[in-house]
Design a protein around this motif. Sequence first.
Motif, PDB file in Angstrom:
ATOM      1  N   PRO A   1       0.822  -1.205   0.000  1.00  0.00           N
ATOM      2  CA  PRO A   1       0.000   0.000   0.000  1.00  0.00           C
ATOM      3  C   PRO A   1       0.860   1.261   0.000  1.00  0.00           C
ATOM      4  CG  PRO A   1      -0.322  -1.298   2.027  1.00  0.00           C
ATOM      5  CD  PRO A   1       0.705  -1.995   1.195  1.00  0.00           C
ATOM      6  N   ASP A   2       0.315   2.320  -0.555  1.00  0.00           N
ATOM      7  CA  ASP A   2       0.995   3.613  -0.579  1.00  0.00           C
ATOM      8  C   ASP A   2       1.030   4.162   0.841  1.00  0.00           C
ATOM      9  OD1 ASP A   2       1.811   6.229  -0.844  1.00  0.00           O
ATOM     10  OD2 ASP A   2       0.557   6.661  -2.579  1.00  0.00           O
ATOM     11  N   PRO A   3       2.211   4.377   1.429  1.00  0.00           N
ATOM     12  CA  PRO A   3       2.293   4.825   2.828  1.00  0.00           C
ATOM     13  C   PRO A   3       1.704   6.212   3.065  1.00  0.00           C
ATOM     14  CG  PRO A   3       4.453   4.915   1.777  1.00  0.00           C
ATOM     15  CD  PRO A   3       3.548   4.209   0.827  1.00  0.00           C
ATOM     16  N   SER A   4       1.568   7.010   2.012  1.00  0.00           N
ATOM     17  CA  SER A   4       1.041   8.365   2.192  1.00  0.00           C
ATOM     18  C   SER A   4      -0.481   8.398   2.313  1.00  0.00           C
ATOM     19  CB  SER A   4       1.468   9.253   1.020  1.00  0.00           C
ATOM     20  OG  SER A   4       0.865   8.827  -0.192  1.00  0.00           O
ATOM     21  N   VAL A   5      -1.124   7.298   1.922  1.00  0.00           N
ATOM     22  CA  VAL A   5      -2.587   7.291   1.872  1.00  0.00           C
ATOM     23  C   VAL A   5      -3.205   7.409   3.259  1.00  0.00           C
ATOM     24  CG1 VAL A   5      -4.594   5.828   1.394  1.00  0.00           C
ATOM     25  CG2 VAL A   5      -2.794   6.082  -0.312  1.00  0.00           C
ATOM     26  N   GLU A   6      -2.733   6.622   4.207  1.00  0.00           N
ATOM     27  CA  GLU A   6      -3.367   6.589   5.518  1.00  0.00           C
ATOM     28  C   GLU A   6      -3.273   7.938   6.236  1.00  0.00           C
ATOM     29  OE1 GLU A   6      -5.565   5.160   8.707  1.00  0.00           O
ATOM     30  OE2 GLU A   6      -5.347   4.539   6.619  1.00  0.00           O
ATOM     31  N   ALA A   7      -2.095   8.562   6.196  1.00  0.00           N
ATOM     32  CA  ALA A   7      -1.948   9.860   6.859  1.00  0.00           C
ATOM     33  C   ALA A   7      -2.857  10.903   6.215  1.00  0.00           C
ATOM     34  CB  ALA A   7      -0.489  10.308   6.795  1.00  0.00           C
ATOM     35  N   TYR A   8      -2.928  10.871   4.905  1.00  0.00           N
ATOM     36  CA  TYR A   8      -3.800  11.803   4.167  1.00  0.00           C
ATOM     37  C   TYR A   8      -5.254  11.565   4.539  1.00  0.00           C
ATOM     38  CZ  TYR A   8      -5.920  13.963  -0.056  1.00  0.00           C
ATOM     39  OH  TYR A   8      -6.676  14.707  -0.928  1.00  0.00           O
ATOM     40  N   ARG A   9      -5.640  10.298   4.569  1.00  0.00           N
ATOM     41  CA  ARG A   9      -7.028   9.972   4.869  1.00  0.00           C
ATOM     42  C   ARG A   9      -7.418  10.409   6.273  1.00  0.00           C
ATOM     43  NH1 ARG A   9     -10.289   7.238   7.492  1.00  0.00           N
ATOM     44  NH2 ARG A   9      -8.678   6.234   8.731  1.00  0.00           N
ATOM     45  N   VAL A  10      -6.562  10.134   7.229  1.00  0.00           N
ATOM     46  CA  VAL A  10      -6.851  10.512   8.615  1.00  0.00           C
ATOM     47  C   VAL A  10      -6.978  12.027   8.741  1.00  0.00           C
ATOM     48  CG1 VAL A  10      -5.902  10.576  10.950  1.00  0.00           C
ATOM     49  CG2 VAL A  10      -5.815   8.456   9.628  1.00  0.00           C
ATOM     50  N   ARG A  11      -6.079  12.738   8.071  1.00  0.00           N
ATOM     51  CA  ARG A  11      -6.106  14.206   8.146  1.00  0.00           C
ATOM     52  C   ARG A  11      -7.404  14.763   7.595  1.00  0.00           C
ATOM     53  NH1 ARG A  11      -3.185  17.542   4.326  1.00  0.00           N
ATOM     54  NH2 ARG A  11      -2.023  15.657   3.827  1.00  0.00           N
TER      55      ARG A  11
ATOM     56  N   LEU B   1     -17.126  13.968  -4.804  1.00  0.00           N
ATOM     57  CA  LEU B   1     -18.029  13.497  -3.752  1.00  0.00           C
ATOM     58  C   LEU B   1     -17.667  12.065  -3.361  1.00  0.00           C
ATOM     59  CD1 LEU B   1     -21.358  14.898  -5.219  1.00  0.00           C
ATOM     60  CD2 LEU B   1     -20.185  15.760  -3.186  1.00  0.00           C
ATOM     61  N   THR B   2     -17.343  11.233  -4.357  1.00  0.00           N
ATOM     62  CA  THR B   2     -16.933   9.866  -4.073  1.00  0.00           C
ATOM     63  C   THR B   2     -15.616   9.842  -3.316  1.00  0.00           C
ATOM     64  OG1 THR B   2     -18.051   9.094  -6.082  1.00  0.00           O
ATOM     65  CG2 THR B   2     -16.430   7.610  -5.094  1.00  0.00           C
ATOM     66  N   LYS B   3     -14.731  10.743  -3.667  1.00  0.00           N
ATOM     67  CA  LYS B   3     -13.457  10.814  -2.953  1.00  0.00           C
ATOM     68  C   LYS B   3     -13.673  11.175  -1.485  1.00  0.00           C
ATOM     69  CE  LYS B   3      -8.848  12.896  -3.080  1.00  0.00           C
ATOM     70  NZ  LYS B   3      -7.946  13.886  -3.719  1.00  0.00           N
ATOM     71  N   VAL B   4     -14.613  12.064  -1.214  1.00  0.00           N
ATOM     72  CA  VAL B   4     -14.958  12.396   0.171  1.00  0.00           C
ATOM     73  C   VAL B   4     -15.402  11.128   0.907  1.00  0.00           C
ATOM     74  CG1 VAL B   4     -16.608  13.612   1.653  1.00  0.00           C
ATOM     75  CG2 VAL B   4     -15.548  14.808  -0.263  1.00  0.00           C
ATOM     76  N   LEU B   5     -16.252  10.337   0.273  1.00  0.00           N
ATOM     77  CA  LEU B   5     -16.741   9.108   0.905  1.00  0.00           C
ATOM     78  C   LEU B   5     -15.608   8.105   1.130  1.00  0.00           C
ATOM     79  CD1 LEU B   5     -20.079   8.666  -1.085  1.00  0.00           C
ATOM     80  CD2 LEU B   5     -19.796   9.521   1.251  1.00  0.00           C
ATOM     81  N   CYS B   6     -14.653   8.062   0.205  1.00  0.00           N
ATOM     82  CA  CYS B   6     -13.495   7.168   0.372  1.00  0.00           C
ATOM     83  C   CYS B   6     -12.669   7.562   1.586  1.00  0.00           C
ATOM     84  CB  CYS B   6     -12.614   7.201  -0.873  1.00  0.00           C
ATOM     85  SG  CYS B   6     -13.347   6.449  -2.332  1.00  0.00           S
ATOM     86  N   VAL B   7     -12.615   8.847   1.873  1.00  0.00           N
ATOM     87  CA  VAL B   7     -11.857   9.337   3.019  1.00  0.00           C
ATOM     88  C   VAL B   7     -12.593   9.049   4.324  1.00  0.00           C
ATOM     89  CG1 VAL B   7     -11.189  11.475   4.196  1.00  0.00           C
ATOM     90  CG2 VAL B   7     -10.515  11.103   1.831  1.00  0.00           C
ATOM     91  N   VAL B   8     -13.897   9.284   4.307  1.00  0.00           N
ATOM     92  CA  VAL B   8     -14.686   9.186   5.535  1.00  0.00           C
ATOM     93  C   VAL B   8     -15.051   7.738   5.869  1.00  0.00           C
ATOM     94  CG1 VAL B   8     -16.873   9.862   6.612  1.00  0.00           C
ATOM     95  CG2 VAL B   8     -15.582  11.518   5.266  1.00  0.00           C
ATOM     96  N   GLU B   9     -15.319   6.921   4.843  1.00  0.00           N
ATOM     97  CA  GLU B   9     -15.669   5.513   5.059  1.00  0.00           C
ATOM     98  C   GLU B   9     -14.743   4.622   4.229  1.00  0.00           C
ATOM     99  OE1 GLU B   9     -19.825   4.305   5.504  1.00  0.00           O
ATOM    100  OE2 GLU B   9     -20.376   6.330   4.886  1.00  0.00           O
ATOM    101  N   PRO B  10     -13.467   4.536   4.610  1.00  0.00           N
ATOM    102  CA  PRO B  10     -12.488   3.809   3.793  1.00  0.00           C
ATOM    103  C   PRO B  10     -12.719   2.307   3.741  1.00  0.00           C
ATOM    104  CG  PRO B  10     -11.534   4.410   5.909  1.00  0.00           C
ATOM    105  CD  PRO B  10     -12.857   5.095   5.832  1.00  0.00           C
TER     106      PRO B  10
END
Length: 278
Positions: free
Chosen positions: A87-97, A190-199
């Motif tokens: 997995p891309d290590p930057s994804v989780e930090a970005y998502r949490v933020r 809008l879908t990207k928002v949902l990917c962040v909030v409900e991964p």
Amino acid sequence: MALITCPTCSSEDIDGTPQPDSRLLIHCNACGHEWLRGEARRDPARPAVQTAESLQATFPSPADVRPDVRERVMLLTSEFLMERPEPDPSVEAYRVRYAELFTRDGLRTATPDQLLYFANSTTVADPGNMSGFNRAWKTAGPDKAAAMVRDSIEYLLYGPESLKLEDRMTHLVDGSKKGLGFPSFKESLLTKVLCVVEPERFLPVVRYTAAASGKKELAKVVFELDLPPVEKSAWTIGRLAVWSNDLLRSLIGNDVPDLQQAARFLQWAKGQPVLSRS
């Protein structure tokens, strides 16, 4: 009518009035209670009303995938996982933020720079060509544009509880509610928002239909399922976007639990040779 008694007062002094749908409207002359008796006859010239629930019940399900296709996908999944994609290590930090920023309280403090960066970055999900969004942002000005983007996100995530998520998404995408949100904050964002909030629920596949990479196309190529085209009144974009996401998520199951990798698997699997049906 003598064999029928009133359920309220047990009187047999009742009358029946035929109704257009073939039922009887029963009236008790003793206490005034009324009730319908018999089964309604549907007028074949008048189509049945389609509710969201009845539509969703007819939407393709995992049970509709043929056994040979299911077996093929299992083999492809095993082959994909053998490569052990990291997995891309930057994804989780970005998502949490951004998940924190998209809470009710966080949205109020979200700056124009943070929202503009979210729209243009490809981390978590690639929203595609953002030239139209950026022009609209520049025209409105950062403060006004950011305020409208906040409104879009708030309506999507926390809008009227009487409306389902998929219907709120439709309102934002098709612009059916004038003055709601930022007009250029559409399906992909809008879908990207949902990917962040409900991964754990939403795949980073940001469009329902798009060349060979939309959810509709992936369902067809990988699982040989035909999903409905978008309509204004029934198969709306919000319903199809959410229902197709949930279908693909269910089909992939827990074999590829990380949905970033699951989306990569679908894109990879669509290019693999199709089984012969001979």
